[in-house]
Scaffold this motif. Sequence first.
Motif, PDB file in Angstrom:
ATOM      1  N   THR A 192     -33.093  61.414  -3.378  1.00 59.69           N
ATOM      2  CA  THR A 192     -34.417  60.788  -3.406  1.00 59.69           C
ATOM      3  C   THR A 192     -35.546  61.797  -3.295  1.00 59.69           C
ATOM      4  OG1 THR A 192     -34.323  60.439  -1.023  1.00 59.69           O
ATOM      5  CG2 THR A 192     -33.584  58.624  -2.425  1.00 59.69           C
ATOM      6  N   GLY A 193     -35.271  63.055  -3.081  1.00 60.28           N
ATOM      7  CA  GLY A 193     -36.316  64.049  -2.885  1.00 60.28           C
ATOM      8  C   GLY A 193     -37.046  64.457  -4.154  1.00 60.28           C
ATOM      9  N   TRP A 194     -36.672  63.913  -5.288  1.00 60.35           N
ATOM     10  CA  TRP A 194     -37.263  64.310  -6.568  1.00 60.35           C
ATOM     11  C   TRP A 194     -37.993  63.149  -7.228  1.00 60.35           C
ATOM     12  CZ3 TRP A 194     -36.505  69.211  -8.993  1.00 60.35           C
ATOM     13  CH2 TRP A 194     -35.782  70.103  -8.207  1.00 60.35           C
ATOM     14  N   GLY A 195     -38.546  62.262  -6.441  1.00 61.23           N
ATOM     15  CA  GLY A 195     -39.284  61.117  -6.972  1.00 61.23           C
ATOM     16  C   GLY A 195     -38.471  59.844  -6.849  1.00 61.23           C
ATOM     17  N   PHE A 196     -39.105  58.755  -7.233  1.00 63.06           N
ATOM     18  CA  PHE A 196     -38.410  57.470  -7.126  1.00 63.06           C
ATOM     19  C   PHE A 196     -37.203  57.448  -8.065  1.00 63.06           C
ATOM     20  CE2 PHE A 196     -41.725  56.936 -10.302  1.00 63.06           C
ATOM     21  CZ  PHE A 196     -41.067  56.285 -11.337  1.00 63.06           C
ATOM     22  N   LEU A 197     -36.260  56.598  -7.755  1.00 66.90           N
ATOM     23  CA  LEU A 197     -35.010  56.540  -8.515  1.00 66.90           C
ATOM     24  C   LEU A 197     -35.087  55.481  -9.613  1.00 66.90           C
ATOM     25  CD1 LEU A 197     -32.463  56.885  -5.570  1.00 66.90           C
ATOM     26  CD2 LEU A 197     -33.269  58.664  -7.144  1.00 66.90           C
ATOM     27  N   ILE A 198     -34.496  55.806 -10.752  1.00 63.63           N
ATOM     28  CA  ILE A 198     -34.471  54.917 -11.912  1.00 63.63           C
ATOM     29  C   ILE A 198     -33.018  54.568 -12.188  1.00 63.63           C
ATOM     30  CG2 ILE A 198     -35.086  54.667 -14.348  1.00 63.63           C
ATOM     31  CD1 ILE A 198     -37.095  56.981 -13.918  1.00 63.63           C
ATOM     32  N   ASN A 199     -32.751  53.314 -12.480  1.00 66.83           N
ATOM     33  CA  ASN A 199     -31.407  52.869 -12.850  1.00 66.83           C
ATOM     34  C   ASN A 199     -30.824  53.811 -13.898  1.00 66.83           C
ATOM     35  OD1 ASN A 199     -29.854  51.299 -15.108  1.00 66.83           O
ATOM     36  ND2 ASN A 199     -29.458  50.186 -13.197  1.00 66.83           N
ATOM     37  N   ASN A 200     -29.560  54.203 -13.721  1.00 65.50           N
ATOM     38  CA  ASN A 200     -28.990  55.236 -14.579  1.00 65.50           C
ATOM     39  C   ASN A 200     -28.968  54.847 -16.059  1.00 65.50           C
ATOM     40  OD1 ASN A 200     -26.849  53.384 -14.058  1.00 65.50           O
ATOM     41  ND2 ASN A 200     -25.331  54.950 -14.475  1.00 65.50           N
ATOM     42  N   LYS A 201     -28.666  53.598 -16.388  1.00 61.50           N
ATOM     43  CA  LYS A 201     -28.648  53.187 -17.800  1.00 61.50           C
ATOM     44  C   LYS A 201     -30.052  53.201 -18.396  1.00 61.50           C
ATOM     45  CE  LYS A 201     -24.494  50.382 -17.667  1.00 61.50           C
ATOM     46  NZ  LYS A 201     -23.884  49.096 -17.970  1.00 61.50           N
ATOM     47  N   LEU A 202     -30.997  52.643 -17.659  1.00 60.78           N
ATOM     48  CA  LEU A 202     -32.383  52.633 -18.129  1.00 60.78           C
ATOM     49  C   LEU A 202     -32.915  54.053 -18.268  1.00 60.78           C
ATOM     50  CD1 LEU A 202     -34.961  51.055 -18.825  1.00 60.78           C
ATOM     51  CD2 LEU A 202     -35.510  51.085 -16.385  1.00 60.78           C
ATOM     52  N   ALA A 203     -32.613  54.902 -17.306  1.00 60.70           N
ATOM     53  CA  ALA A 203     -33.067  56.298 -17.365  1.00 60.70           C
ATOM     54  C   ALA A 203     -32.476  56.993 -18.584  1.00 60.70           C
ATOM     55  CB  ALA A 203     -32.685  57.037 -16.086  1.00 60.70           C
ATOM     56  N   TRP A 204     -31.189  56.810 -18.811  1.00 59.57           N
ATOM     57  CA  TRP A 204     -30.540  57.486 -19.936  1.00 59.57           C
ATOM     58  C   TRP A 204     -31.169  57.060 -21.258  1.00 59.57           C
ATOM     59  CZ3 TRP A 204     -26.820  61.281 -19.823  1.00 59.57           C
ATOM     60  CH2 TRP A 204     -26.352  61.686 -21.072  1.00 59.57           C
ATOM     61  N   ILE A 205     -31.327  55.763 -21.445  1.00 56.52           N
ATOM     62  CA  ILE A 205     -31.888  55.261 -22.711  1.00 56.52           C
ATOM     63  C   ILE A 205     -33.308  55.770 -22.901  1.00 56.52           C
ATOM     64  CG2 ILE A 205     -32.651  53.182 -23.931  1.00 56.52           C
ATOM     65  CD1 ILE A 205     -30.205  51.757 -22.670  1.00 56.52           C
ATOM     66  N   THR A 229     -31.187  57.949 -11.377  1.00 54.30           N
ATOM     67  CA  THR A 229     -31.759  59.239 -11.753  1.00 54.30           C
ATOM     68  C   THR A 229     -33.134  59.412 -11.111  1.00 54.30           C
ATOM     69  OG1 THR A 229     -30.610  59.125 -13.854  1.00 54.30           O
ATOM     70  CG2 THR A 229     -32.451  60.652 -13.729  1.00 54.30           C
ATOM     71  N   PRO A 230     -33.391  60.544 -10.456  1.00 53.05           N
ATOM     72  CA  PRO A 230     -34.730  60.792  -9.906  1.00 53.05           C
ATOM     73  C   PRO A 230     -35.767  60.928 -11.019  1.00 53.05           C
ATOM     74  CG  PRO A 230     -33.109  62.283  -8.936  1.00 53.05           C
ATOM     75  CD  PRO A 230     -32.444  61.591 -10.080  1.00 53.05           C
ATOM     76  N   PHE A 231     -36.977  60.502 -10.734  1.00 52.18           N
ATOM     77  CA  PHE A 231     -38.042  60.498 -11.733  1.00 52.18           C
ATOM     78  C   PHE A 231     -38.292  61.877 -12.329  1.00 52.18           C
ATOM     79  CE2 PHE A 231     -42.512  61.060 -12.887  1.00 52.18           C
ATOM     80  CZ  PHE A 231     -42.584  60.152 -13.924  1.00 52.18           C
ATOM     81  N   VAL A 232     -38.319  62.934 -11.522  1.00 54.85           N
ATOM     82  CA  VAL A 232     -38.611  64.275 -12.032  1.00 54.85           C
ATOM     83  C   VAL A 232     -37.550  64.707 -13.037  1.00 54.85           C
ATOM     84  CG1 VAL A 232     -38.832  66.710 -11.404  1.00 54.85           C
ATOM     85  CG2 VAL A 232     -39.963  64.967 -10.026  1.00 54.85           C
ATOM     86  N   VAL A 233     -36.291  64.416 -12.760  1.00 52.67           N
ATOM     87  CA  VAL A 233     -35.210  64.747 -13.692  1.00 52.67           C
ATOM     88  C   VAL A 233     -35.390  63.952 -14.984  1.00 52.67           C
ATOM     89  CG1 VAL A 233     -32.711  64.661 -14.057  1.00 52.67           C
ATOM     90  CG2 VAL A 233     -33.644  65.362 -11.831  1.00 52.67           C
ATOM     91  N   TRP A 234     -35.691  62.662 -14.846  1.00 52.24           N
ATOM     92  CA  TRP A 234     -35.935  61.826 -16.025  1.00 52.24           C
ATOM     93  C   TRP A 234     -37.089  62.393 -16.851  1.00 52.24           C
ATOM     94  CZ3 TRP A 234     -40.330  59.436 -17.630  1.00 52.24           C
ATOM     95  CH2 TRP A 234     -40.220  58.579 -18.715  1.00 52.24           C
ATOM     96  N   LEU A 235     -38.171  62.774 -16.186  1.00 50.02           N
ATOM     97  CA  LEU A 235     -39.353  63.285 -16.882  1.00 50.02           C
ATOM     98  C   LEU A 235     -39.042  64.575 -17.645  1.00 50.02           C
ATOM     99  CD1 LEU A 235     -42.392  62.992 -17.454  1.00 50.02           C
ATOM    100  CD2 LEU A 235     -42.802  64.340 -15.390  1.00 50.02           C
TER     101      LEU A 235
END
Length: 156
Positions: free
Chosen positions: A48-61, A119-125
Amino acid sequence: MASLTTNVDLADVATTDNLAYFMLFMAAVTLPVLIWGPTAPYGKFSTTGWGFLINNKLAWITQEIPSLAVPTVWMAFFATPAQLANLRGRTLVLMILFVVHYTNRDLIYPLRLRDGKPTPFVVWLLAFVFCCYNGFMQTRYLLDEAPVVALDYMED
């Protein structure tokens, strides 16, 4: 025998070359960080230290979709007749492979994911920015700069 044609502006080639060189530079900067730096907070190491968490499927897509959307939207709505004319022979094959690959990667694979950590938001971004950049660079090269090499068996 394959035939080669090209009508490329050297300024355009320099622009795409610079995009590619920048990507290589960023890879060289990123590699030591990934090897000797903190563990990337992704997958089983998600935190959780890298921003809010996003559902893994939604983040991947959503993080991967620019790699599919950029070439698809560009070809459907913004490509010039000259760009579309460049899509023949091996260039057409490469574009088809690129779009099919990202169709699988963006739409099919994430729906087959089982339980996974968010997935953390920063990684997603960071992944989203990379996919925008990569989709643009690949599409620009294939539509504007790639030499058109005709495949003999594809011609009349």
